[in-house]
Write an enzyme that holds these catalytic residues in place. Structure first.
Site, mmCIF file in Angstrom:
data_model
loop_
_atom_site.group_PDB
_atom_site.id
_atom_site.type_symbol
_atom_site.label_atom_id
_atom_site.label_comp_id
_atom_site.label_asym_id
_atom_site.label_seq_id
_atom_site.Cartn_x
_atom_site.Cartn_y
_atom_site.Cartn_z
ATOM 1 N N GLN B 220 0.827 -1.202 0.000
ATOM 2 C CA GLN B 220 0.000 0.000 0.000
ATOM 3 C C GLN B 220 0.863 1.255 0.000
ATOM 4 O O GLN B 220 0.337 2.352 -0.138
ATOM 5 C CB GLN B 220 -0.913 0.014 1.239
ATOM 6 C CG GLN B 220 -1.907 -1.130 1.272
ATOM 7 C CD GLN B 220 -2.760 -1.141 2.525
ATOM 8 O OE1 GLN B 220 -2.841 -2.155 3.203
ATOM 9 N NE2 GLN B 220 -3.417 -0.029 2.843
ATOM 10 N N ARG B 367 -8.727 -0.576 7.781
ATOM 11 C CA ARG B 367 -9.739 0.316 7.206
ATOM 12 C C ARG B 367 -10.105 1.389 8.230
ATOM 13 O O ARG B 367 -11.266 1.608 8.541
ATOM 14 C CB ARG B 367 -10.978 -0.465 6.782
ATOM 15 C CG ARG B 367 -11.745 0.235 5.667
ATOM 16 C CD ARG B 367 -12.812 -0.656 5.063
ATOM 17 N NE ARG B 367 -13.409 0.013 3.918
ATOM 18 C CZ ARG B 367 -13.940 -0.638 2.885
ATOM 19 N NH1 ARG B 367 -13.925 -1.932 2.839
ATOM 20 N NH2 ARG B 367 -14.495 0.031 1.898
ATOM 21 N N CYS B 368 -9.073 2.030 8.738
ATOM 22 C CA CYS B 368 -9.243 2.899 9.888
ATOM 23 C C CYS B 368 -8.072 3.860 9.926
ATOM 24 O O CYS B 368 -6.944 3.469 9.720
ATOM 25 C CB CYS B 368 -9.262 2.045 11.151
ATOM 26 S SG CYS B 368 -8.942 2.942 12.656
ATOM 27 N N GLU B 737 -13.030 4.494 4.827
ATOM 28 C CA GLU B 737 -13.066 3.832 6.121
ATOM 29 C C GLU B 737 -14.330 4.107 6.919
ATOM 30 O O GLU B 737 -14.640 3.371 7.861
ATOM 31 C CB GLU B 737 -11.839 4.262 6.911
ATOM 32 C CG GLU B 737 -10.596 3.837 6.174
ATOM 33 C CD GLU B 737 -9.363 4.511 6.707
ATOM 34 O OE1 GLU B 737 -8.284 4.009 6.406
ATOM 35 O OE2 GLU B 737 -9.470 5.520 7.401
#
Lengths: 295, 783
Positions: B220, B367-368, B737
């Protein structure tokens, strides 16, 4: 997800298959649909050195039916039991159960006989075969024998099958009266093995009395269980709420579940009670509905 | 949703995703699709024990297996000074264990062979002798004075990693004492795993002749990975070429560097051949990171009218065996200080103590935006408990305590400046969609019949887009991001960014931003990411930061191109620069709109017909350092019906109204919302990476770690309000998110709402049926 190295054998007759099992004993495993065995091999939980594929043995996908029973060859896939409308009226539990197994991809490949031979205590077919008062044919070096469902399951992943034997057919008695069946299952997600499952089949005679009741249980003991005490309560009786509750309590008392992350033993026992009660009540209301219609 | 066909002025339109042309045809190129000539395969030997001393490692039988080329142990790596590696959190982590192992499935040895299956066979032949040690799985136990010290490599003789606090402790305690009402809850957010469909992996390909390492990796953050590699391995940075091909989901899992990566690189350098390592699903779930694992004690005060007075949160965080959390360096507890949420707290205090345990290292921001999910879950659950205690409607309580839309920019008591929002409007929209008052009526009727129906609300505020350089860095590198735009003579554009999408749709949405700014169609703009030899430096895609950072860079780089274009247009239109106007698609002479040139014409002129003295070409690069973070928000409402027999909570409806500011592509946003809600549903009801007392991982595969399918997932009803960010170049905030951050509390609140007649205010997620059944059973109300 990489299996150990193994030898692959694809016999073209049952004798050849049995000979391979005699030769390799515990080192060999029979491959039918492969939906349990292959994932276990990929995880190296199972590590057979020889795979004996039944896929090319002729006749194992045969289906025969006579006055007494339906016989399903060992290579009968779950999906064919789910979708063959010809069977639904006489053998409704086959469809009720098949639809709960895993997902459509698994049902297209996996077999009922393979599931029975694998003998996962949480499997749906084990409970169903018990509820159906079914039996299996086992072939080995000394010929063929018949084993009743009540005798077949021995322990977790263990059956009466010897390492040199093949389960070749499953037999289900033909109902003599109106037949009602349902399969109830608590699963954590679609395709999961049962937290608890209850397979129910009863016949109801012209007097409204229950004949040949069967209550199979999954996930609540070291094997699939047959709640025989509960079933015998029902035999010859008309269904009533009181009787249903009594049978449900008896079925629940016959279990021996383990506490784990799917729930405590108490929880699982209560799911058996609940599902037997819900299942029989739904049968009762379907029966009453049928009576009203014909009246 | 109908797809719009007009692609000029594409911003805000549901344009089909450009990348899907290859992805839905199975023509993506993922890491495991890449096969290089002479490539070898790596498998790892992992510890069966959660804590044990290593007595000996015998690799002889593995080395003797035909087809095995190399067996690496920690001792081999120690000679290269690579037995340990630094983590992003400033700790260090064993690459291959030498003296002892600290978690089950820890990496102990690496085997490199001709095929992956042979490598696995070789790994099975490595004989490791262990001497088991006492295991600590609970972080609260780890912090007790008599707990076994797990990390004997540290001078500090306990399991405490850090203490972090923010806010006014004394003032908060005082305000709580003075409050008419105080609710207390112990809220646990259990350990979960992002479990992307594609697990982590890499191919290391070292070219000894040129001294260059080409490293294909599921990353990522390819640029950050290159820099970390240069620092750790001592390779010159310009001779490391990181390629992150199509990535099959990341969710934070693909931000850190893992031991398998280091082993593959060492293997390739040692053998002079490419080495591929791709983890199995079990390896993914058990070793390459986890998320959450916060034990939070909250005290929330209110006055007798229900206005919140103070918030105090005391947290124990389980970071596992190594502190490999992926947070900005100055924020060891991430952005947990967003914990005051959408509410106007006069004062607040939060603290986190982190502990080592015998569990896999982490935790990453699944996802935060760095511990924002934990914070949102805490405050939204606590507000639910406050409503129950006060006996007021949870929606009304929120309206009463929202930060008013006239209060922005709003300075929160824990130090953030919220950019914008209209929380009441967002919640009102959600309540209208679900017909909230009618549902409450229905609930009252069902309760009278002994049924358990619940309505759960979550009105969360997120903090995303890290971040401004004065406070946000990772290992010193500022968290800006970048975009380089090259306009070619025929008006076609290649844009490269420092981010790396994993399914978010950048190839479409960033093309929309650039096309909008340049008066082009998205078809005219090719977006490329993930190749460190071609893309400008950036910190990558996670924490909903891509649109707030690289998206801003894209708009501003495009405006630089347009500024030069304006001068070229003046030349073509034969007017002065300040007489050129831009109508969104064309430059035209002021007062004479028919006298116009398109960007395509300007592009050609940039290479063929320039004003005297102007540098040829039409390119721009922008490194965007955002002035602030962005603060997306949302209002989620869940409706559940409890099966009194089985304890199953069945989600009847779920409405999600999100406000992420300017929307670039509504379809992409909706897709993000659907995905994140499904994850949040799983976290609330199905998932936990649990351990037994011996530290055995109880969810090492998808049989036990449950991922929902379309069968389990509720039907999602979505809508939006739009409150643009005042400081972002196009007013956009992050959104990826929000659904994962905001939804777990909505589900849990719905279940607590259903069970509230029994006096229940809190059950730990995941809300397995048996947990709810036990409550019903205790109260004698099962079917």
């Amino acid at each position: 997800m990489f299996p150990n190295a193994f030898e692959y054998q694809s016999p073209t007759s049952l004798d050849e298959a049995v000979a391979l099992l005699v030769e390799h004993g515990y080192e060999a495993k029979i491959l039918a649909g492969g939906q349990s065995l292959l994932p276990m091999m990929k995880l190296r939980v199972a590590a057979p050195t020889v795979l004996v594929d039944l896929g090319r043995v002729p006749g194992l996908d045969a289906r025969t039916e006579n006055d007494r029973e339906l016989s399903l060859g060992a290579m009968t896939r779950h999906a064919s039991l789910e979708w063959d409308e010809d069977l639904w009226a006489r053998y409704p539990l086959l469809r009720e159960t098949a639809a709960w197994i895993a997902d459509p991809l698994v049902r297209n490949r996996g077999t009922m006989a393979g599931s029975l031979a694998h003998a996962d205590p949480a499997a749906d077919w084990g409970a169903a075969l018990l509820a159906l008062h079914g039996s299996v044919t086992v072939d080995g070096p000394n010929g063929s024998r018949r084993v009743g469902a009540d005798d077949f399951f021995v322990d977790v992943f263990t059956t009466r099958l010897e390492p040199d034997e093949v389960l070749t057919a499953v037999h289900i008695p033909r109902p003599e009266h109106d037949v009602f069946a349902t399969h109830l299952k608590l699963e954590r997600k679609v395709g999961d093995f049962a937290v608890v499952a209850v397979s129910l089949q009863v016949e109801i005679d012209g007097d409204g009395r229950i004949r040949r009741p069967g209550i199979g249980l999954a996930g609540v003991g070291p094997t699939s269980l047959h709640a025989t005490a509960a079933a015998s309560l029902l035999e010859g009786q008309p269904l009533s709420l009181e009787l249903i509750r009594e049978a449900a309590a008896k079925a629940s008392a016959a279990t021996d579940p383990a506490s784990d992350r799917r729930g405590s033993a108490d929880f699982k026992r209560d799911m058996v009670r609940l599902f037997v009660e819900r299942g029989l009540r739904s049968i009762e209301s379907r029966f009453d509905e049928g009576r009203r219609r014909s009246a | 949703m109908a797809l719009e066909t007009t692609e000029l002025r594409p911003l805000g339109k549901s344009i089909k995703r450009k990348e899907d042309a290859r992805l839905v045809r199975g023509q993506g190129r993922f890491l495991d699709d890449i096969k290089l000539p002479r490539m070898l395969y790596l498998a790892l030997v992992r510890s069966p024990y959660a804590h044990a001393r290593i007595v000996g490692i015998d690799t002889a039988r593995a080395r003797a297996l035909p087809g095995v080329h190399l067996v690496l142990t920690g001792e081999d790596l120690a000679k290269l000074n690579l037995a340990w590696m630094p983590t992003l959190a400033g700790d260090k982590q064993m690459v291959l264990a030498t003296d002892k192992v600290l978690f089950q499935y820890q990496e102990v040895a690496a085997v490199i062979a001709d095929t992956r299956a042979l490598a696995e066979d070789g790994a099975a032949l490595v004989e490791v002798t262990y001497d088991p040690l006492p295991v600590v799985v609970d972080p609260r136990r780890a912090l007790e004075p008599d707990a076994p010290v797990l990390r004997d490599d540290r001078e500090q003789r306990d399991n405490h990693i850090f203490h972090w606090e923010v806010g006014e402790r004394a003032a908060t305690d005082e305000a709580l004492r003075a409050s008419a009402v105080v609710v207390k809850e112990s809220i646990r957010m259990p350990r979960v795993h992002p479990a992307p469909v594609e697990p982590c992996g890499c191919i290391a390909d070292y070219d000894g002749a040129m001294g260059k390492l080409t490293w294909y990796v599921t990353s990522q953050a390819p640029h950050a990975h290159r820099t970390v590699l240069a620092m750790v391995a001592g390779l010159p940075e310009h001779k490391i070429h990181v390629i992150s091909p199509d990535v099959g989901g990341g969710f934070g899992n693909k931000v850190p560097v893992f031991p398998g990566y280091v082993a593959a690189i060492v293997g390739s350098i040692s053998l002079g051949r490419p080495v591929k390592w791709v983890e199995t699903r079990t390896e993914n779930l058990t070793s390459t990171n986890f998320a959450r694992d916060y034990f939070m004690d909250v005290e929330l005060g209110a006055d007798d009218k229900g206005r919140v007075t103070a918030l105090k949160v005391t947290t124990v965080a389980d970071h596992g065996a190594f502190d490999a959390a992926a947070d900005p360096t100055k924020y060891p507890a991430g952005l947990f200080s967003i914990v005051t949420g959408s509410y106007d707290f006069p004062t607040a205090f939060a603290e986190v103590d982190a502990a080592y345990t015998n569990k896999a290292p982490g935790g990453i921001a699944y996802r935060c935006s760095f511990r924002v999910t934990e914070a949102s879950f805490l405050i939204e659950r606590a507000m639910n408990s406050l409503a129950l205690k006060l006996g007021v409607d949870p929606a009304d309580l929120r309206f009463q305590n929202f930060i008013g839309s006239d209060r922005f920019p709003y300075d929160s008591p824990l130090g953030w400046t919220y950019d914008s929002g209209n929380y009441a409007a967002t919640l009102n929209r959600a309540l209208d969609m679900i017909d909230y008052r009618a549902l409450r009526q229905e609930q009252a009727e069902r309760r009278a019949r002994g049924e358990f129906m619940g309505i759960g609300i979550s009105t969360f505020t997120e903090i995303v887009g890290a971040g401004p350089s004065q406070s946000f860095d990772i290992l010193g590198i500022k968290m800006f991001d970048s975009c380089e735009i090259r306009v070619h003579p025929t008006g076609k554009v290649i844009a490269r960014l420092g981010t790396r999408h994993q399914g978010q749709g950048h190839e479409t949405t960033f093309a929309q931003i650039i096309a909008e700014e340049l008066g082009l169609s998205t078809e005219d703009v090719l977006v490329e990411e993930g190749d460190t030899d071609t893309a400008p430096y950036g910190l990558g895609t996670y924490a909903s930061r891509s649109t707030p950072t690289a998206g801003g860079a894209a708009a501003l780089a495009a405006r630089r191109v347009r500024d030069k274009g304006r001068k070229i247009a003046a030349h073509l239109l034969e007017v002065s620069d300040d007489e050129v106007e831009w109508d969104g698609q064309r430059f035209y002479a002021a007062g004479a709109p028919e006298h116009a040139v398109s960007m395509a014409e300007v592009s050609l002129a940039a290479y063929t017909n320039l004003p005297a003295g102007m540098e040829p070409g039409l390119e721009a690069t922008f490194y965007y350092d955002p002035p602030n973070l962005t603060f997306p928000n949302g209002a989620y409402v869940a409706v559940v019906d409890i099966d009194k027999g089985t304890g199953e909570a069945k989600v009847r409806r779920f409405v999600a109204v999100d406000d992420c500011g300017t929307v670039i592509n509504p379809m992409v946003v909706e897709g993000q919302i659907h995905g994140g809600l499904t994850e949040g549903f799983a976290i609330a009801f199905m998932q936990e990476i649990a351990f037994d007392e011996d530290g055995n991982c109880l969810a090492p595969n998808f049989t036990e770690y449950l991922v929902p399918t379309a069968v389990e997932a509720p039907k999602w009803e979505t809508d939006r309000t739009v409150t643009p960010s005042p400081h972002h170049p196009i007013g956009a905030k992050g959104v990826g998110e929000s659904p994962n951050v905001g939804s777990p509390a909505a589900f849990a609140n719905a279940v607590m709402d259903a069970l509230s007649p029994l006096g229940v205010t809190n059950l730990d997620i995941p809300l397995f049926p048996w947990k709810i059944w036990e409550v019903l059973r205790q109260h004698g109300v099962t079917e």
